[in-house]
Every structure is written in C-alpha cells, then in structure tokens.
Design a protein around this motif. Structure first.
Motif, PDB file in Angstrom:
ATOM      1  N   PHE A  44       0.818  -1.209   0.000  1.00 29.37           N
ATOM      2  CA  PHE A  44       0.000   0.000   0.000  1.00 29.37           C
ATOM      3  C   PHE A  44       0.856   1.265   0.000  1.00 29.37           C
ATOM      4  CE2 PHE A  44      -3.323  -2.851   2.039  1.00 29.37           C
ATOM      5  CZ  PHE A  44      -4.097  -2.952   0.898  1.00 29.37           C
ATOM      6  N   ALA A  45       2.028   1.218   0.599  1.00 26.63           N
ATOM      7  CA  ALA A  45       2.935   2.370   0.565  1.00 26.63           C
ATOM      8  C   ALA A  45       3.355   2.647  -0.876  1.00 26.63           C
ATOM      9  CB  ALA A  45       4.156   2.116   1.443  1.00 26.63           C
ATOM     10  N   GLN A  46       3.631   1.598  -1.629  1.00 30.10           N
ATOM     11  CA  GLN A  46       4.089   1.752  -3.011  1.00 30.10           C
ATOM     12  C   GLN A  46       2.960   2.065  -3.984  1.00 30.10           C
ATOM     13  OE1 GLN A  46       6.251  -1.754  -4.200  1.00 30.10           O
ATOM     14  NE2 GLN A  46       7.726  -1.543  -2.544  1.00 30.10           N
ATOM     15  N   HIS A  47       1.782   1.479  -3.750  1.00 32.84           N
ATOM     16  CA  HIS A  47       0.729   1.537  -4.768  1.00 32.84           C
ATOM     17  C   HIS A  47      -0.573   2.191  -4.317  1.00 32.84           C
ATOM     18  CE1 HIS A  47       3.234  -0.935  -7.294  1.00 32.84           C
ATOM     19  NE2 HIS A  47       3.408  -1.765  -6.276  1.00 32.84           N
ATOM     20  N   SER A  48      -0.662   2.647  -3.084  1.00 34.80           N
ATOM     21  CA  SER A  48      -1.851   3.285  -2.509  1.00 34.80           C
ATOM     22  C   SER A  48      -2.908   2.248  -2.139  1.00 34.80           C
ATOM     23  CB  SER A  48      -2.457   4.342  -3.440  1.00 34.80           C
ATOM     24  OG  SER A  48      -3.244   3.756  -4.469  1.00 34.80           O
ATOM     25  N   TYR A  49      -3.925   2.722  -1.455  1.00 33.78           N
ATOM     26  CA  TYR A  49      -5.038   1.840  -1.097  1.00 33.78           C
ATOM     27  C   TYR A  49      -5.734   1.346  -2.357  1.00 33.78           C
ATOM     28  CZ  TYR A  49      -9.703   0.442   0.413  1.00 33.78           C
ATOM     29  OH  TYR A  49     -10.870  -0.249   0.601  1.00 33.78           O
ATOM     30  N   ALA A  50      -6.060   2.272  -3.248  1.00 30.42           N
ATOM     31  CA  ALA A  50      -6.786   1.898  -4.462  1.00 30.42           C
ATOM     32  C   ALA A  50      -5.942   1.006  -5.371  1.00 30.42           C
ATOM     33  CB  ALA A  50      -7.234   3.146  -5.220  1.00 30.42           C
ATOM     34  N   GLY A  51      -4.662   1.296  -5.491  1.00 31.03           N
ATOM     35  CA  GLY A  51      -3.808   0.557  -6.414  1.00 31.03           C
ATOM     36  C   GLY A  51      -3.168  -0.684  -5.834  1.00 31.03           C
ATOM     37  N   GLY A  52      -3.178  -0.815  -4.517  1.00 31.15           N
ATOM     38  CA  GLY A  52      -2.581  -1.988  -3.881  1.00 31.15           C
ATOM     39  C   GLY A  52      -3.369  -3.246  -4.192  1.00 31.15           C
ATOM     40  N   SER A  53      -2.660  -4.345  -4.321  1.00 32.40           N
ATOM     41  CA  SER A  53      -3.280  -5.604  -4.715  1.00 32.40           C
ATOM     42  C   SER A  53      -3.176  -6.635  -3.597  1.00 32.40           C
ATOM     43  CB  SER A  53      -2.565  -6.122  -5.971  1.00 32.40           C
ATOM     44  OG  SER A  53      -2.787  -7.490  -6.169  1.00 32.40           O
ATOM     45  N   LYS A  84     -10.282  -5.919   1.748  1.00 34.40           N
ATOM     46  CA  LYS A  84      -9.083  -5.142   1.452  1.00 34.40           C
ATOM     47  C   LYS A  84      -9.011  -3.929   2.388  1.00 34.40           C
ATOM     48  CE  LYS A  84      -6.970  -2.558  -2.382  1.00 34.40           C
ATOM     49  NZ  LYS A  84      -7.133  -2.199  -3.809  1.00 34.40           N
ATOM     50  N   ARG A  85     -10.155  -3.293   2.633  1.00 36.32           N
ATOM     51  CA  ARG A  85     -10.199  -2.126   3.522  1.00 36.32           C
ATOM     52  C   ARG A  85      -9.726  -2.497   4.921  1.00 36.32           C
ATOM     53  NH1 ARG A  85     -15.383  -0.903   3.531  1.00 36.32           N
ATOM     54  NH2 ARG A  85     -15.228   0.498   1.768  1.00 36.32           N
ATOM     55  N   GLU A  86     -10.190  -3.622   5.435  1.00 37.27           N
ATOM     56  CA  GLU A  86      -9.773  -4.046   6.777  1.00 37.27           C
ATOM     57  C   GLU A  86      -8.275  -4.333   6.823  1.00 37.27           C
ATOM     58  OE1 GLU A  86     -11.504  -3.834   9.610  1.00 37.27           O
ATOM     59  OE2 GLU A  86     -13.022  -2.905   8.328  1.00 37.27           O
ATOM     60  N   LEU A  87      -7.730  -4.899   5.754  1.00 35.37           N
ATOM     61  CA  LEU A  87      -6.291  -5.136   5.690  1.00 35.37           C
ATOM     62  C   LEU A  87      -5.542  -3.806   5.646  1.00 35.37           C
ATOM     63  CD1 LEU A  87      -3.738  -6.812   5.390  1.00 35.37           C
ATOM     64  CD2 LEU A  87      -4.294  -7.083   2.946  1.00 35.37           C
ATOM     65  N   PHE A  88      -6.010  -2.873   4.835  1.00 40.31           N
ATOM     66  CA  PHE A  88      -5.383  -1.548   4.771  1.00 40.31           C
ATOM     67  C   PHE A  88      -5.403  -0.887   6.145  1.00 40.31           C
ATOM     68  CE2 PHE A  88      -5.735   3.088   3.998  1.00 40.31           C
ATOM     69  CZ  PHE A  88      -4.522   3.300   3.336  1.00 40.31           C
ATOM     70  N   LEU A  89      -6.540  -0.936   6.806  1.00 39.40           N
ATOM     71  CA  LEU A  89      -6.652  -0.311   8.133  1.00 39.40           C
ATOM     72  C   LEU A  89      -5.772  -1.010   9.163  1.00 39.40           C
ATOM     73  CD1 LEU A  89     -10.452   0.560   8.213  1.00 39.40           C
ATOM     74  CD2 LEU A  89      -8.513   2.133   7.943  1.00 39.40           C
ATOM     75  N   ARG A  92     -11.410   7.360   6.638  1.00 37.38           N
ATOM     76  CA  ARG A  92     -11.224   8.660   7.301  1.00 37.38           C
ATOM     77  C   ARG A  92     -11.516   8.568   8.796  1.00 37.38           C
ATOM     78  NH1 ARG A  92     -14.205  11.468   4.378  1.00 37.38           N
ATOM     79  NH2 ARG A  92     -16.118  11.341   5.595  1.00 37.38           N
ATOM     80  N   GLN A  93     -12.577   7.897   9.166  1.00 31.92           N
ATOM     81  CA  GLN A  93     -12.929   7.787  10.577  1.00 31.92           C
ATOM     82  C   GLN A  93     -11.824   7.101  11.374  1.00 31.92           C
ATOM     83  OE1 GLN A  93     -15.445   9.380  11.996  1.00 31.92           O
ATOM     84  NE2 GLN A  93     -15.988  10.130   9.983  1.00 31.92           N
ATOM     85  N   GLU A  94     -11.271   6.029  10.819  1.00 33.67           N
ATOM     86  CA  GLU A  94     -10.222   5.287  11.527  1.00 33.67           C
ATOM     87  C   GLU A  94      -8.915   6.076  11.567  1.00 33.67           C
ATOM     88  OE1 GLU A  94      -8.559   2.299  13.826  1.00 33.67           O
ATOM     89  OE2 GLU A  94     -10.636   2.831  13.408  1.00 33.67           O
ATOM     90  N   VAL A  95      -8.552   6.709  10.472  1.00 33.43           N
ATOM     91  CA  VAL A  95      -7.313   7.499  10.443  1.00 33.43           C
ATOM     92  C   VAL A  95      -7.443   8.694  11.384  1.00 33.43           C
ATOM     93  CG1 VAL A  95      -5.773   8.878   8.981  1.00 33.43           C
ATOM     94  CG2 VAL A  95      -6.644   6.676   8.157  1.00 33.43           C
ATOM     95  N   ALA A  98      -2.543   6.820   3.821  1.00 37.02           N
ATOM     96  CA  ALA A  98      -3.731   6.762   4.681  1.00 37.02           C
ATOM     97  C   ALA A  98      -4.480   8.087   4.652  1.00 37.02           C
ATOM     98  CB  ALA A  98      -3.335   6.392   6.107  1.00 37.02           C
ATOM     99  N   PHE A  99      -3.743   9.188   4.713  1.00 34.69           N
ATOM    100  CA  PHE A  99      -4.395  10.501   4.642  1.00 34.69           C
ATOM    101  C   PHE A  99      -5.074  10.664   3.288  1.00 34.69           C
ATOM    102  CE2 PHE A  99      -0.637  11.811   7.488  1.00 34.69           C
ATOM    103  CZ  PHE A  99      -1.297  11.384   8.633  1.00 34.69           C
ATOM    104  N   SER A 100      -4.412  10.223   2.236  1.00 34.92           N
ATOM    105  CA  SER A 100      -4.954  10.334   0.887  1.00 34.92           C
ATOM    106  C   SER A 100      -6.211   9.489   0.717  1.00 34.92           C
ATOM    107  CB  SER A 100      -3.887   9.905  -0.117  1.00 34.92           C
ATOM    108  OG  SER A 100      -4.396   9.932  -1.417  1.00 34.92           O
ATOM    109  N   ALA A 101      -6.239   8.327   1.311  1.00 38.30           N
ATOM    110  CA  ALA A 101      -7.392   7.421   1.180  1.00 38.30           C
ATOM    111  C   ALA A 101      -8.562   7.854   2.052  1.00 38.30           C
ATOM    112  CB  ALA A 101      -6.970   5.993   1.536  1.00 38.30           C
ATOM    113  N   SER A 102      -8.386   8.930   2.794  1.00 35.82           N
ATOM    114  CA  SER A 102      -9.427   9.377   3.720  1.00 35.82           C
ATOM    115  C   SER A 102     -10.626  10.004   3.032  1.00 35.82           C
ATOM    116  CB  SER A 102      -8.832  10.333   4.758  1.00 35.82           C
ATOM    117  OG  SER A 102      -8.006   9.605   5.637  1.00 35.82           O
ATOM    118  N   GLY A 103     -10.653   9.987   1.712  1.00 38.47           N
ATOM    119  CA  GLY A 103     -11.864  10.370   1.006  1.00 38.47           C
ATOM    120  C   GLY A 103     -12.962   9.343   1.222  1.00 38.47           C
ATOM    121  N   GLU A 104     -12.559   8.147   1.597  1.00 35.71           N
ATOM    122  CA  GLU A 104     -13.513   7.084   1.921  1.00 35.71           C
ATOM    123  C   GLU A 104     -13.850   7.198   3.414  1.00 35.71           C
ATOM    124  OE1 GLU A 104     -13.455   2.331   1.671  1.00 35.71           O
ATOM    125  OE2 GLU A 104     -12.727   3.364  -0.138  1.00 35.71           O
TER     126      GLU A 104
END
Length: 178
Positions: free
Chosen positions: A31-40, A62-67, A126-129, A116-122
């Motif tokens: 996720f650091a390399q590819h972002s939340y949306a781009g991470g696989s 995927k969201r729970e893994l990212f969080l 955002r609530q967790e971050v 994480a800050f960038s993905a806070s549009g979701e």
C-alpha cells in the motif's frame, strides 16, 4: 517422519499471529508503493507465500487489511514516542522528535501514513485514520506535558520530516540555514 533428500529443512510453520503479522508487513509495503486503491491483495499474498483467499480469511476485506496496516504503523510510531519520552529526563518533545527522525529510514511506513491521509476520502478509512491521528496527538501531549500549541508545532515538524523523507529532500531538514 520422512527426511528431505535435498538436505534442506522445510520452512517452519507459522502461528496464526505470525502469519497475520507477515501479511500486515507485506501490506504496508504494497500500500505504501501503490496506494489503497492501487494496492493488490494478490500481490500481498504472493509476497507472503499464501493464497489470496487466505488473506481474506484473515482480514475480511481489502479495507480491513489496509486499516490493519495503517494501525500497525501508528502503533509503531506511538511505541517509538513512548520509549523516547520515558527514556529522558530532559525535554520530552525533543526526545520524541529525535526518535521520529530515526524513523526516516522506514520510508515505507512514512509513505503509508501519507497514503492513509490520501485514502481518507472514503468515510470508513477517514474515521479510523482520524481516530488514530487524534489518539497519537493526545498521547504525545500526555507524554510530554506540552501545550496544545506546542504539540501542534511538533506535528507540523513531523509532517515536514515525513514529506521530506519520502521525497528524498534531506536538505529541507537542516536545522541551520546553509
């Protein structure tokens, strides 16, 4: 028990917690390399040597893994601050700041915080971050005894360190003008 004829020892079996930690470490990198949306999640599974369905068995989505990855990084920063504050008789904010500078070598963790800050549009992210960032802010305030304004300045400096580190701009971190 049958012995391997190749002379190599089979890999040690990991506990569920060890496997979970390995998946989180791989997720931090991905996720650091590819972002939340781009991470696989498939790439994360491959990094750990497990199947993608097993990743979902461990984390659900995927969201729970990212969080979980974001939470692990915030927890690491909090541990670093706590150790630094408890290890000094001097200015605790200074000690925590020096300790945070030591995290510059962990670029992937700093980059994940920015992701994480960038993905806070979701909203759920955002609530967790927000919760983790606010808790870290309050923990620094409690550990240091500093005023709200002093902690704001501390976090502003931390953001500069984070951004300069991930962009490889160490000259921005010089404490004196050149």
């Amino acid at each position: 028990m049958a012995r391997s004829t190749s002379g190599s020892t089979p890999p040690a079996r990991q506990s569920g917690e060890e496997r979970r930690a390995a998946v989180i470490a791989a997720a931090i990198e991905e996720f650091a390399q590819h972002s939340y949306a781009g991470g696989s999640t498939d790439a994360i599974a491959r990094r750990v040597g497990i199947s993608q369905p097993y990743v979902f068995r461990l984390f659900g989505t995927k969201r729970e893994l990212f969080l979980a990855a974001v939470d692990a990084v915030f927890a690491h920063v909090q541990r670093v601050f706590t150790v630094a504050a408890q290890s000094t008789q001097g200015d605790k904010l200074d000690a925590m700041g020096l300790a945070y500078e030591g995290l510059r070598s962990r670029r992937h963790e700093l980059l994940l915080l920015l992701q994480a800050f960038s993905a806070s549009g979701e909203d759920e992210i955002r609530q967790e971050v927000r919760r983790r960032y606010r808790a870290l802010f309050e923990e620094v305030r409690a550990l240091s005894g500093a005023s709200h304004t002093q902690v704001q300045n501390f976090f502003a400096s931390g953001m500069l360190i984070t951004i300069a580190s991930v962009l490889d701009l160490p000259e921005l971190l010089a404490w004196e003008d050149p």
